[in-house]
Design a protein around this motif. Structure first.
Motif, PDB file in Angstrom:
ATOM      1  N   GLU A   7     -26.166  16.930 -19.868  1.00 34.00           N
ATOM      2  CA  GLU A   7     -25.193  17.757 -19.152  1.00 34.00           C
ATOM      3  C   GLU A   7     -23.921  17.944 -19.977  1.00 34.00           C
ATOM      4  O   GLU A   7     -23.351  19.031 -20.002  1.00 34.00           O
ATOM      5  CB  GLU A   7     -24.872  17.130 -17.799  1.00 34.00           C
ATOM      6  CG  GLU A   7     -26.002  17.236 -16.801  1.00 34.00           C
ATOM      7  CD  GLU A   7     -25.693  16.567 -15.488  1.00 34.00           C
ATOM      8  OE1 GLU A   7     -24.535  16.121 -15.293  1.00 34.00           O
ATOM      9  OE2 GLU A   7     -26.602  16.478 -14.650  1.00 34.00           O
ATOM     10  N   ASN A  10     -24.746  20.438 -22.697  1.00 34.82           N
ATOM     11  CA  ASN A  10     -24.807  21.796 -22.160  1.00 34.82           C
ATOM     12  C   ASN A  10     -23.411  22.349 -21.886  1.00 34.82           C
ATOM     13  O   ASN A  10     -23.141  23.521 -22.141  1.00 34.82           O
ATOM     14  CB  ASN A  10     -25.652  21.834 -20.884  1.00 34.82           C
ATOM     15  CG  ASN A  10     -27.122  21.662 -21.162  1.00 34.82           C
ATOM     16  OD1 ASN A  10     -27.569  21.800 -22.292  1.00 34.82           O
ATOM     17  ND2 ASN A  10     -27.877  21.334 -20.123  1.00 34.82           N
ATOM     18  N   ARG A  62     -17.553  30.217 -14.054  1.00 39.43           N
ATOM     19  CA  ARG A  62     -18.098  28.977 -14.617  1.00 39.43           C
ATOM     20  C   ARG A  62     -17.738  27.788 -13.731  1.00 39.43           C
ATOM     21  O   ARG A  62     -18.562  26.904 -13.487  1.00 39.43           O
ATOM     22  CB  ARG A  62     -17.554  28.791 -16.035  1.00 39.43           C
ATOM     23  CG  ARG A  62     -17.958  27.519 -16.699  1.00 39.43           C
ATOM     24  CD  ARG A  62     -19.309  27.631 -17.314  1.00 39.43           C
ATOM     25  NE  ARG A  62     -19.621  26.382 -17.991  1.00 39.43           N
ATOM     26  CZ  ARG A  62     -20.787  25.795 -17.911  1.00 39.43           C
ATOM     27  NH1 ARG A  62     -21.761  26.347 -17.263  1.00 39.43           N
ATOM     28  NH2 ARG A  62     -21.000  24.661 -18.525  1.00 39.43           N
ATOM     29  N   ARG A  64     -17.124  27.837 -10.511  1.00 39.70           N
ATOM     30  CA  ARG A  64     -17.916  27.929  -9.273  1.00 39.70           C
ATOM     31  C   ARG A  64     -19.341  27.449  -9.514  1.00 39.70           C
ATOM     32  O   ARG A  64     -19.920  26.759  -8.679  1.00 39.70           O
ATOM     33  CB  ARG A  64     -17.928  29.352  -8.740  1.00 39.70           C
ATOM     34  CG  ARG A  64     -16.629  29.755  -8.102  1.00 39.70           C
ATOM     35  CD  ARG A  64     -16.709  31.155  -7.558  1.00 39.70           C
ATOM     36  NE  ARG A  64     -17.849  31.322  -6.686  1.00 39.70           N
ATOM     37  CZ  ARG A  64     -17.778  31.480  -5.377  1.00 39.70           C
ATOM     38  NH1 ARG A  64     -16.614  31.488  -4.798  1.00 39.70           N
ATOM     39  NH2 ARG A  64     -18.870  31.637  -4.663  1.00 39.70           N
ATOM     40  N   PHE A  65     -19.904  27.790 -10.650  1.00 38.20           N
ATOM     41  CA  PHE A  65     -21.247  27.349 -10.990  1.00 38.20           C
ATOM     42  C   PHE A  65     -21.289  25.830 -11.144  1.00 38.20           C
ATOM     43  O   PHE A  65     -22.225  25.183 -10.688  1.00 38.20           O
ATOM     44  CB  PHE A  65     -21.719  28.032 -12.276  1.00 38.20           C
ATOM     45  CG  PHE A  65     -23.084  27.602 -12.716  1.00 38.20           C
ATOM     46  CD1 PHE A  65     -24.217  28.088 -12.078  1.00 38.20           C
ATOM     47  CD2 PHE A  65     -23.241  26.708 -13.757  1.00 38.20           C
ATOM     48  CE1 PHE A  65     -25.477  27.677 -12.471  1.00 38.20           C
ATOM     49  CE2 PHE A  65     -24.493  26.303 -14.164  1.00 38.20           C
ATOM     50  CZ  PHE A  65     -25.623  26.791 -13.512  1.00 38.20           C
ATOM     51  N   GLN A  66     -20.260  25.267 -11.790  1.00 32.35           N
ATOM     52  CA  GLN A  66     -20.204  23.828 -11.978  1.00 32.35           C
ATOM     53  C   GLN A  66     -20.067  23.107 -10.640  1.00 32.35           C
ATOM     54  O   GLN A  66     -20.619  22.019 -10.442  1.00 32.35           O
ATOM     55  CB  GLN A  66     -19.027  23.441 -12.890  1.00 32.35           C
ATOM     56  CG  GLN A  66     -19.214  23.838 -14.327  1.00 32.35           C
ATOM     57  CD  GLN A  66     -20.283  23.025 -15.011  1.00 32.35           C
ATOM     58  OE1 GLN A  66     -20.790  22.044 -14.501  1.00 32.35           O
ATOM     59  NE2 GLN A  66     -20.664  23.464 -16.193  1.00 32.35           N
ATOM     60  N   LYS A  67     -19.288  23.675  -9.712  1.00 33.72           N
ATOM     61  CA  LYS A  67     -19.085  23.054  -8.413  1.00 33.72           C
ATOM     62  C   LYS A  67     -20.401  22.989  -7.621  1.00 33.72           C
ATOM     63  O   LYS A  67     -20.652  22.042  -6.914  1.00 33.72           O
ATOM     64  CB  LYS A  67     -18.062  23.873  -7.628  1.00 33.72           C
ATOM     65  CG  LYS A  67     -16.938  23.038  -7.060  1.00 33.72           C
ATOM     66  CD  LYS A  67     -16.070  23.868  -6.179  1.00 33.72           C
ATOM     67  CE  LYS A  67     -14.862  24.317  -6.969  1.00 33.72           C
ATOM     68  NZ  LYS A  67     -13.894  25.019  -6.138  1.00 33.72           N
ATOM     69  N   ARG A  68     -21.197  24.052  -7.745  1.00 36.41           N
ATOM     70  CA  ARG A  68     -22.471  24.105  -7.032  1.00 36.41           C
ATOM     71  C   ARG A  68     -23.457  23.083  -7.537  1.00 36.41           C
ATOM     72  O   ARG A  68     -24.261  22.564  -6.783  1.00 36.41           O
ATOM     73  CB  ARG A  68     -23.083  25.503  -7.174  1.00 36.41           C
ATOM     74  CG  ARG A  68     -23.199  26.199  -5.840  1.00 36.41           C
ATOM     75  CD  ARG A  68     -23.890  27.495  -5.993  1.00 36.41           C
ATOM     76  NE  ARG A  68     -22.858  28.530  -5.891  1.00 36.41           N
ATOM     77  CZ  ARG A  68     -23.002  29.740  -6.317  1.00 36.41           C
ATOM     78  NH1 ARG A  68     -24.102  30.116  -6.894  1.00 36.41           N
ATOM     79  NH2 ARG A  68     -22.035  30.610  -6.168  1.00 36.41           N
ATOM     80  N   ASN A  69     -23.437  22.833  -8.823  1.00 37.95           N
ATOM     81  CA  ASN A  69     -24.395  21.880  -9.397  1.00 37.95           C
ATOM     82  C   ASN A  69     -23.750  20.559  -9.474  1.00 37.95           C
ATOM     83  O   ASN A  69     -23.683  19.621  -9.665  1.00 37.95           O
ATOM     84  CB  ASN A  69     -24.865  22.346 -10.783  1.00 37.95           C
ATOM     85  CG  ASN A  69     -25.677  23.615 -10.661  1.00 37.95           C
ATOM     86  OD1 ASN A  69     -26.277  23.884  -9.643  1.00 37.95           O
ATOM     87  ND2 ASN A  69     -25.675  24.393 -11.718  1.00 37.95           N
TER      88      ASN A  69
END
Length: 69
Positions: A7, A10, A62, A64-69
Motif C-alpha cells: 500500500e 502504491n 485521490r 476521497r478514494f483513499q478514505k473509501r479504501n
C-alpha cells in the motif's frame, strides 16, 4: 506486513505520477498561455484557472478514494 508495504508503494507511485504529470503541465503552461493569449487574453486566464482547479480536483478525488479504501 507485506500488504502494508505494498500500500505504501502504491501510494508513492500514485504521488509520483501526479507530481510528474502536473510538473510537466506546469512546465509547458507559460508557453500554452502565451499561445492562447495571442488569440484571447481571457482564454489564457481560463487555461491557468483550469490548471489550478485541476490540481485541487485530482488531489480531492485521490483523498476521497483513499478514505473509501
Amino acid at each position: 506486513m507485506i500488504v502494508a508495504e505494498q500500500e505504501k508503494k502504491n501510494a508513492a507511485i500514485a504521488a509520483a505520477i501526479i507530481l510528474i504529470g502536473f510538473g510537466t503541465l506546469a512546465y509547458f503552461l507559460p508557453s500554452v498561455m502565451l499561445a492562447v493569449g495571442a488569440y484571447s487574453k481571457l482564454l489564457a486566464i481560463l487555461v491557468a484557472a483550469i490548471f489550478l482547479f485541476g490540481i485541487f480536483a485530482v488531489l480531492w478525488l485521490r483523498s476521497r478514494f483513499q478514505k473509501r479504501n
